[in-house]
Design a protein around this motif. Structure first.
Motif, PDB file in Angstrom:
ATOM      1  N   HIS A 155       0.835  -1.200   0.000  1.00 23.62           N
ATOM      2  CA  HIS A 155       0.000   0.000   0.000  1.00 23.62           C
ATOM      3  C   HIS A 155       0.871   1.252   0.000  1.00 23.62           C
ATOM      4  O   HIS A 155       2.018   1.231   0.429  1.00 23.62           O
ATOM      5  CB  HIS A 155      -0.897   0.010   1.238  1.00 23.62           C
ATOM      6  N   HIS A 163      -8.175  -4.279  -5.075  1.00 23.16           N
ATOM      7  CA  HIS A 163      -7.031  -4.914  -4.432  1.00 23.16           C
ATOM      8  C   HIS A 163      -7.477  -5.900  -3.364  1.00 23.16           C
ATOM      9  O   HIS A 163      -8.616  -5.891  -2.916  1.00 23.16           O
ATOM     10  CB  HIS A 163      -6.094  -3.871  -3.815  1.00 23.16           C
ATOM     11  N   ASP A 165      -5.460  -7.561   0.213  1.00 22.22           N
ATOM     12  CA  ASP A 165      -4.261  -7.627   1.032  1.00 22.22           C
ATOM     13  C   ASP A 165      -3.831  -9.078   1.223  1.00 22.22           C
ATOM     14  O   ASP A 165      -4.669  -9.967   1.387  1.00 22.22           O
ATOM     15  CB  ASP A 165      -4.499  -6.951   2.372  1.00 22.22           C
ATOM     16  N   ALA A 274       0.024  -6.236  -1.027  1.00 20.12           N
ATOM     17  CA  ALA A 274      -1.319  -6.384  -1.591  1.00 20.12           C
ATOM     18  C   ALA A 274      -1.240  -6.789  -3.057  1.00 20.12           C
ATOM     19  O   ALA A 274      -0.214  -6.610  -3.725  1.00 20.12           O
ATOM     20  CB  ALA A 274      -2.113  -5.083  -1.446  1.00 20.12           C
ATOM     21  N   TRP A 276      -3.044  -6.049  -6.675  1.00 15.98           N
ATOM     22  CA  TRP A 276      -3.825  -5.002  -7.324  1.00 15.98           C
ATOM     23  C   TRP A 276      -4.218  -5.439  -8.727  1.00 15.98           C
ATOM     24  O   TRP A 276      -3.438  -6.085  -9.428  1.00 15.98           O
ATOM     25  CB  TRP A 276      -3.019  -3.710  -7.402  1.00 15.98           C
ATOM     26  N   TRP A 277      -5.413  -5.079  -9.145  1.00 13.90           N
ATOM     27  CA  TRP A 277      -5.857  -5.380 -10.508  1.00 13.90           C
ATOM     28  C   TRP A 277      -6.843  -4.320 -10.973  1.00 13.90           C
ATOM     29  O   TRP A 277      -7.367  -3.535 -10.184  1.00 13.90           O
ATOM     30  CB  TRP A 277      -6.468  -6.775 -10.597  1.00 13.90           C
ATOM     31  N   ARG A 291      -6.727 -14.755  -8.889  1.00 15.11           N
ATOM     32  CA  ARG A 291      -6.621 -13.998  -7.639  1.00 15.11           C
ATOM     33  C   ARG A 291      -6.749 -14.931  -6.426  1.00 15.11           C
ATOM     34  O   ARG A 291      -6.003 -14.804  -5.448  1.00 15.11           O
ATOM     35  CB  ARG A 291      -7.688 -12.896  -7.590  1.00 15.11           C
TER      36      ARG A 291
END
Length: 320
Positions: A155, A163, A165, A274, A276-277, A291
């Motif tokens: 982050h 996202h 975590d 994290a 992220w997409w 994911r």
């Protein structure tokens, strides 16, 4: 512009030509003859009113317009491919696609092998590509993640993207094992005077811990700049330098690595790694499966997940 009147094959040709910067190589990539691709290039030049590729000696160079179009064409082609390969359900056992994860070498050291093992077990015909992310990629993450699957990053650098975590880590100071300060302990005054090995050092490139150090008014004397975490210990061992590294990475080092980890003599927030997409893939079955696999890999490799059923990005402040 009437898109129905456009030949989408020209988009594929444009992408290949701009990526390869060679009619010969682009034709080989597409499985076309050079005359056929040269004809496509001529049509593209007429459409844009620009040469796109200009010959300089034995090479081609991109025109300023072509430089602008290069990434746009890649994104457009990737989007078309995703549209026409989409399926109502995703069967990992029969998939042959390549998954691209944008990562640092630190993340590969912590999660890489576990992700690869899970993928080989559950989707044996797929391929995994770890691509190093860069400060430029992070700054344009909303565009970059239209062509890559996910980016693994703490982050504090990306906002307004989906996202999840994965795990926590902490920052520690690293010194040579034979440095007298390794036994005495570090102070703020030491951090102000010792030479530093810095990772991702620049106006827009830095680690979260280094940013926090600067908020205290401490500007490190940076002697070496390095954009990899795994090579930092070798730059510290046998020297009087100091650096900031992740605790989990230190724990992976052999006992004879020549470095010692010490607590930071200033308050530093934990690192929350994290995934992220781009939100466009929120409901994509294939992307959702990937994911989930990354989340499971993090739980296997690191242990207790950051949260159970809760995304800490919603309840914790952004880590800088």
């Amino acid at each position: 512009m009437n898109l129905a009147s456009l030949d989408l094959n020209l988009l594929v040709s444009l992408d290949a030509l701009l990526q390869q910067r060679s009619v010969t190589r682009a034709a080989a990539q597409m499985g076309l003859s050079q005359p056929a691709l040269s004809a496509s290039l001529a049509r593209l030049r007429r459409h844009f009113g620009d040469e796109l590729l200009t010959r300089v000696g034995n090479d081609y160079r991109l025109t300023p317009l072509a430089v602008q179009l290069k990434e746009l064409a890649r994104i457009a082609v990737a989007g078309v491919e995703r549209v026409f390969t989409a399926q109502p359900e995703f069967d990992p056992g029969s998939s042959t696609r390549e998954f691209t994860l944008l990562v640092s070498d630190y993340v590969v050291a912590i999660l890489g092998d576990t992700i690869a093992e899970l993928l080989a077990e559950e989707a044996p015909h797929t391929r995994l590509r770890f691509t190093p992310h860069s400060p430029a990629m992070v700054e344009r993450a909303d565009q970059v993640l239209l062509t890559a699957d996910v980016m693994l990053l703490p982050h504090g650098f990306i906002t307004d993207l989906s996202h999840r975590d994965l795990y926590r880590d902490e920052w520690v100071c690293v010194l040579a094992a034979d440095n007298p300060l390794a036994d005495e302990g570090l102070t703020i005054e030491h951090l102000e005077t010792l030479p530093w090995v810095a990772t991702y050092h620049g106006q827009t490139a830095s680690t979260g811990a280094a940013r926090q150090l600067r908020t205290l008014g401490i500007e490190p004397h940076v002697q070496v700049v390095n954009e990899h975490f795994l090579t930092v210990p070798a730059l510290i061992a046998g020297s009087d330098r100091v650096a900031l590294l992740q605790r989990r990475l230190i724990d992976l080092l052999p006992l004879n690595s020549g470095v010692r980890a010490l607590p930071c003599p200033f308050e530093v927030s934990p690192l929350i790694e994290a995934m992220w997409w781009h939100p466009v893939f929120d409901d994509d079955p294939e992307h959702g499966w990937l994911r989930d696999l990354v989340v499971r890999a993090a739980e296997l490799a690191v242990g207790t997940p950051v949260a159970t059923g809760i995304d800490l990005g919603d309840v914790l402040p952004q880590q800088k």
